[in-house]
Design a protein around this motif. Structure first.
Motif, short mmCIF file in Angstrom:
data_model
loop_
_atom_site.label_atom_id
_atom_site.label_comp_id
_atom_site.label_asym_id
_atom_site.label_seq_id
_atom_site.Cartn_x
_atom_site.Cartn_y
_atom_site.Cartn_z
N GLU A 126 0.83 -1.21 0.00
CA GLU A 126 0.00 0.00 0.00
C GLU A 126 0.86 1.25 0.00
N ILE A 127 1.92 1.24 0.80
CA ILE A 127 2.81 2.40 0.85
C ILE A 127 3.52 2.58 -0.48
N GLU A 128 3.96 1.48 -1.09
CA GLU A 128 4.61 1.58 -2.40
C GLU A 128 3.65 2.13 -3.44
N ASP A 129 2.37 1.68 -3.41
CA ASP A 129 1.37 2.19 -4.35
C ASP A 129 1.13 3.68 -4.15
N LEU A 131 3.23 5.83 -2.88
CA LEU A 131 4.42 6.56 -3.35
C LEU A 131 4.43 6.64 -4.87
N GLN A 132 4.02 5.58 -5.54
CA GLN A 132 3.96 5.61 -7.00
C GLN A 132 2.89 6.58 -7.47
N ASP A 133 1.76 6.64 -6.74
CA ASP A 133 0.71 7.59 -7.10
C ASP A 133 1.19 9.02 -6.94
N VAL A 134 1.93 9.28 -5.86
CA VAL A 134 2.42 10.64 -5.62
C VAL A 134 3.44 11.03 -6.68
N THR A 135 4.36 10.14 -6.97
CA THR A 135 5.36 10.45 -7.99
C THR A 135 4.75 10.36 -9.38
N GLY A 136 3.72 9.54 -9.55
CA GLY A 136 3.06 9.39 -10.83
C GLY A 136 2.13 10.56 -11.14
N ASP A 137 1.64 11.28 -10.11
CA ASP A 137 0.74 12.41 -10.34
C ASP A 137 1.44 13.50 -11.13
#
Length: 92
Positions: free
Chosen positions: A54-57, A59-65
């Motif tokens: 969940e944390i990795e997802d 982080l990917q969402d934040v960097t992916g935004d």
């Protein structure tokens, strides 16, 4: 004449040591509680892995935004160019 045997991994316990540790665990916890302990530790590991995913997802969402915003501006400019060309073609 008599060579001493040195273990490859001196910090890791071997067969006899593992048997002694297993015997102590059985004496401390009892044979009935060992499956319960193994089950609860397996569930704890599963919870830890789910939390990590969940944390990795997130982080990917934040960097992916940031990447998504750049893609959205590129797409909107491409859409505006295509609509301009379509309106130019229809007026001809």
């Amino acid at each position: 004449m008599f060579d001493t045997i040195t273990p490859l991994f001196p910090g890791l316990p071997g067969g006899p040591e593992l048997l002694v540790v297993l015997l102590i665990v059985v004496l401390l916890f009892g044979a009935n509680k060992i499956p319960k302990l193994a089950r609860s530790s397996g569930q704890a590991i599963g919870e830890f892995q789910r939390g990590r995913e969940e944390i990795e997802d997130e982080l990917q969402d934040v960097t992916g935004d940031d990447d998504d915003e750049d893609d959205a501006t590129d797409e909107s400019s491409a859409d505006s160019v295509s609509t301009e060309s379509a309106s130019t073609e229809s007026s001809k």
